[in-house]
Design a protein around this motif. Structure first.
Motif, mmCIF file in Angstrom:
data_model
loop_
_atom_site.group_PDB
_atom_site.id
_atom_site.type_symbol
_atom_site.label_atom_id
_atom_site.label_comp_id
_atom_site.label_asym_id
_atom_site.label_seq_id
_atom_site.Cartn_x
_atom_site.Cartn_y
_atom_site.Cartn_z
ATOM 1 N N GLY B 71 -75.447 8.131 22.054
ATOM 2 C CA GLY B 71 -74.560 7.156 22.689
ATOM 3 C C GLY B 71 -73.317 6.772 21.912
ATOM 4 O O GLY B 71 -72.474 6.034 22.415
ATOM 5 N N HIS B 72 -73.206 7.244 20.655
ATOM 6 C CA HIS B 72 -72.107 6.778 19.810
ATOM 7 C C HIS B 72 -71.401 7.924 19.093
ATOM 8 O O HIS B 72 -71.364 7.966 17.868
ATOM 9 C CB HIS B 72 -72.641 5.789 18.762
ATOM 10 N N PRO B 73 -70.819 8.841 19.850
ATOM 11 C CA PRO B 73 -70.131 9.945 19.166
ATOM 12 C C PRO B 73 -68.857 9.476 18.471
ATOM 13 O O PRO B 73 -68.358 8.376 18.729
ATOM 14 C CB PRO B 73 -69.776 10.899 20.324
ATOM 15 N N ARG B 74 -68.392 10.315 17.554
ATOM 16 C CA ARG B 74 -67.040 10.172 17.032
ATOM 17 C C ARG B 74 -66.388 11.540 17.096
ATOM 18 O O ARG B 74 -67.086 12.566 17.159
ATOM 19 C CB ARG B 74 -67.050 9.688 15.573
ATOM 20 N N VAL B 75 -65.065 11.553 17.054
ATOM 21 C CA VAL B 75 -64.342 12.818 17.027
ATOM 22 C C VAL B 75 -63.770 12.985 15.630
ATOM 23 O O VAL B 75 -63.145 12.062 15.086
ATOM 24 C CB VAL B 75 -63.217 12.844 18.085
ATOM 25 N N PHE B 76 -64.010 14.145 15.044
ATOM 26 C CA PHE B 76 -63.495 14.445 13.713
ATOM 27 C C PHE B 76 -62.548 15.624 13.823
ATOM 28 O O PHE B 76 -62.906 16.660 14.403
ATOM 29 C CB PHE B 76 -64.665 14.761 12.784
ATOM 30 N N VAL B 77 -61.341 15.474 13.268
ATOM 31 C CA VAL B 77 -60.378 16.573 13.250
ATOM 32 C C VAL B 77 -60.369 17.137 11.842
ATOM 33 O O VAL B 77 -59.995 16.436 10.893
ATOM 34 C CB VAL B 77 -58.970 16.073 13.641
ATOM 35 N N ASP B 78 -60.807 18.370 11.677
ATOM 36 C CA ASP B 78 -60.930 18.935 10.332
ATOM 37 C C ASP B 78 -59.559 19.334 9.773
ATOM 38 O O ASP B 78 -58.563 19.316 10.504
ATOM 39 C CB ASP B 78 -61.948 20.080 10.317
#
Lengths: 125, 551
Positions: B71-78
């Motif tokens: 329920g709690h994703p995050r988006v990571f930009v490498d």
């Protein structure tokens, strides 16, 4: 996991962590550990593992002319050395060691024998 | 669910971790009516599994406090620009811990004051091009009384006699340090030969009974785990129970702050929060005279950005575009060794000697960091740290483990991050959490000067280990990456000039008289030290300012 897959996988992981005066990987429960993982968090590894086991058996036939499970330990090591630089094999090595050295609750370190082997003082009761 | 809640509180505190626990306690004990919101559950010791593959030190398939992985994703930009949608336990998510106590439920508890120069990094070193290195609007002397308050109220063990003179400590530590081990004896001898001063490592742990809790039992598996004896200090076993005991503090668990509410003049009036119960979302808005954000650097920034309105089109506190920027943590650097004699005695926590010689004054280097030995390792962690020339399979690999686990030595430390304005938290345009809100998007890297410092510190770690005459020394090369993680800081930095940061010297958000931050987001820079004692001290200071203003 069908019986013939389990047989070859057992043979492979028992070369990854062989038996000495401490259990081999399968003797410690790593097949059960892998079975749980392959049904859940490592589901994506299933086709990769199938391919790896197929390649191992093919290499066994190409070099010695017999099934991998029928080779001696030395012969098995020789076959694995031709494939041990692949990402698939590295991943199987990683998973096997995860199971072998993790807490017994994960299924691959029966009676915490590996902890006794390395001298880890374990967990509070 | 809204039964028993007041129609208006004196203060709503968002987040039951280090900062939030202290603020809730200080305000409630001063007679204020406080609502403390925590998105995690309260977990007993038995509810935090000691799984070696799922914990906050090695989160391979999960961790040991997260209950909602979906329920709690995050988006990571490498660093290559690729986007990853991540679950809480994954590398790149930068989780602390989602439970009452936050990171303090499972941390290692190193209890460091920052060095006086840590508050004056720009004046001391200049500002490298492309970085956002800056001075704090407060000095070490401003924070010292609160460091002392944190050490005595929470409980820190350490050695006053050998501690850093620059700290000008007035009182000793309330508890003595942990005893020596074969590791600290060997490293002290080596340091002495090098002419380096060393000292025990101060820890937020009971070495004697303190605050009504027993002493640490020195188990072999500390950092990343919940404590079996409750000897480890967390906000959940100190300040939060104190807050609740006053009768002035209402605690809502499994409750996530969704938005800071403002009126039609742009003034903060309360918080809207959400719970997920029986497959349904329950949303409630509660009024408060003051709102204090202690959700840690990623979520505090996210909440400020989410709470945009006509008066605050870019989010609260963001008129100068600093909210979410300067995300910092620490690059870790060090070296490993295999020793001739057995070092391992199975008595945790394990980290009991350090040198602070290299925190500052290193030629050609901005900052530096502490070097210390390590918390006792699990066998699998030791396996993952083997040098490149050790076989990974076969009987020799097994023998490596058998012969060397008790001969492992590891010296490492948190290198002061040189902040970059491009290391930041923003709101993702597409991905939503369980409640329909935009999730945090993390991008950028620390400034390259951090890598220079860490290469220098790696050499010092090697030097130290060479002095114990080991069989072998090796290390892993640090990569330019986004830091943050369990030491996350910087995203609502303090500043004297409202154009240069998000809050003033008392944690009050610029342009507001009733909105505060009390967590690592405040940090302008993050020291060459674990940051939690500074977070606790700043929370005492922010609470002090609020209590004085409320009189």
């Amino acid at each position: 996991m069908d019986p013939s897959t389990e047989r070859i996988l057992t043979a492979v992981i028992d070369r990854i962590i062989p038996e000495d005066d401490y259990p081999s990987a399968s003797q410690a429960g790593c097949i059960e550990f892998l079975r749980r993982l392959l049904a859940s968090e490592e589901e994506a590894f299933n086709p990769v593992l199938s391919r790896l086991l197929y390649d191992i058996n093919t290499a066994s036939h190409n070099t010695i002319g017999r099934d991998f499970v029928d080779l001696s330990a030395e012969q098995q090591d020789g076959v694995l050395r031709t494939l041990d630089n692949t990402p698939a094999f590295h991943h199987l090595v990683l998973l096997t060691n995860e199971g072998y050295y993790a807490d017994p609750g994960n299924g691959g370190n029966r009676d915490a024998r590996s902890w006794e082997m390395v001298g880890y003082k374990g967990e509070p009761s | 669910m809204s039964q028993g809640l007041r129609s208006e509180y004196d203060a709503i505190v968002v987040g039951g971790g280090a900062g939030g626990g202290v603020v809730a306690c200080q305000l409630a004990e001063a007679g204020q009516h406080v609502l403390l919101l925590e998105r995690g559950r309260a977990l007993s010791y038995r509810q935090v599994p000691r799984d070696h593959l799922r914990n906050h030190r090695q989160s391979i398939y999960g961790d040991n406090t997260t209950t909602d992985y979906e329920g709690h994703p995050r988006v990571f930009v490498d660093p290559a620009g690729r986007e990853h949608v991540l679950k809480p336990h994954m590398g790149g998510y930068h989780l602390n811990a989602m439970t009452l106590g936050g990171g303090t439920r499972v941390y290692g508890g190193q209890a460091w004051r920052f060095h006086p120069l840590d508050f004056r990094m720009a004046s001391t070193y200049g500002v490298p091009k492309g970085s956002s290195l800056a001075d704090w609007p407060i000095t070490y002397d401003d924070l010292a009384p609160y460091y002392e308050q944190a050490e005595w109220e929470l409980g820190v063990c350490g050695d006053h006699a050998t501690s850093l003179p620059a700290w000008k400590r007035n009182k000793p530590y309330p508890m003595p340090p942990f005893p020596d081990s074969p590791s600290s004896i060997a490293l002290r001898k080596a340091a002495k030969q090098l002419g380096w001063a060393t000292q025990p490592v101060p820890l937020l742990m009971n070495t004697i009974p303190y605050n009504g809790r027993a002493a640490c039992i020195q188990c072999a598996n500390c950092v990343g785990q919940a404590c079996p004896s409750d000897g480890k200090v967390g906000s959940q076993n100190t300040v939060i129970p104190r807050a609740l005991k006053t009768g002035n503090c209402d605690l809502l668990l499994e409750t996530q702050a969704e938005r800071i509410d403002t009126d039609d003049r742009g003034r903060v009036i309360g918080v809207t929060f959400v719970r997920y119960e029986d497959g349904q979302i329950h949303r409630t808005s509660v009024r408060a005279k003051r709102v204090i954000l202690s959700a840690a650097a990623v979520e505090t920034a996210r909440l400020l950005l989410t709470s945009s309105s006509r008066h605050h089109p870019h989010g609260l506190g963001n008129h100068s575009d600093h909210v979410g920027r300067h995300l910092q943590g620490h690059v870790y650097t060090g070296a490993h060794a295999i020793t001739r004699e057995v070092m391992y005695d199975g008595k945790g926590p394990g980290v009991n000697i350090c040198t602070l010689k290299f925190n500052h004054g290193n030629p050609g280097i901005i900052g530096g960091g502490l070097l210390a030995n390590e918390f006792l390792k699990t066998p699998f962690k030791f396996w993952t740290e083997a040098p490149g020339d050790v076989p990974r399979w076969g009987i020799k690999a097994k023998q490596y483990m058998r012969n060397n686990f008790t001969r492992a030595e590891h010296v490492q430390g948190p290198i002061q991050d040189i902040p970059s304005p491009d290391a930041r938290v923003t709101l993702d345009p597409k991905v939503r959490d369980r409640f329909g809100n935009p999730v945090a998007r993390l991008s950028g890297t620390t400034h390259p000067e951090s890598i220079n410092a860490s290469l220098y510190m790696h050499e010092r770690a090697r030097e130290w280990l060479a002095g114990i005459d080991p069989v072998k020394i090796w290390a892993f090369r640090p990569q330019l990456a986004l830091t943050g993680g369990q030491h996350q800081a910087g995203t609502a930095r303090m500043s004297a000039d409202p154009k240069a940061g998000v809050t003033d010297a008392w944690g009050r958000v610029h342009g507001h008289d009733n909105l505060y931050v009390a967590d690592g987001s405040l940090h302008v820079t993050n020291g060459g030290f674990n940051p939690v004692l500074t977070i606790f001290a700043l929370a005492y200071r922010v609470a002090d300012g609020i209590n004085k203003a409320a009189r």
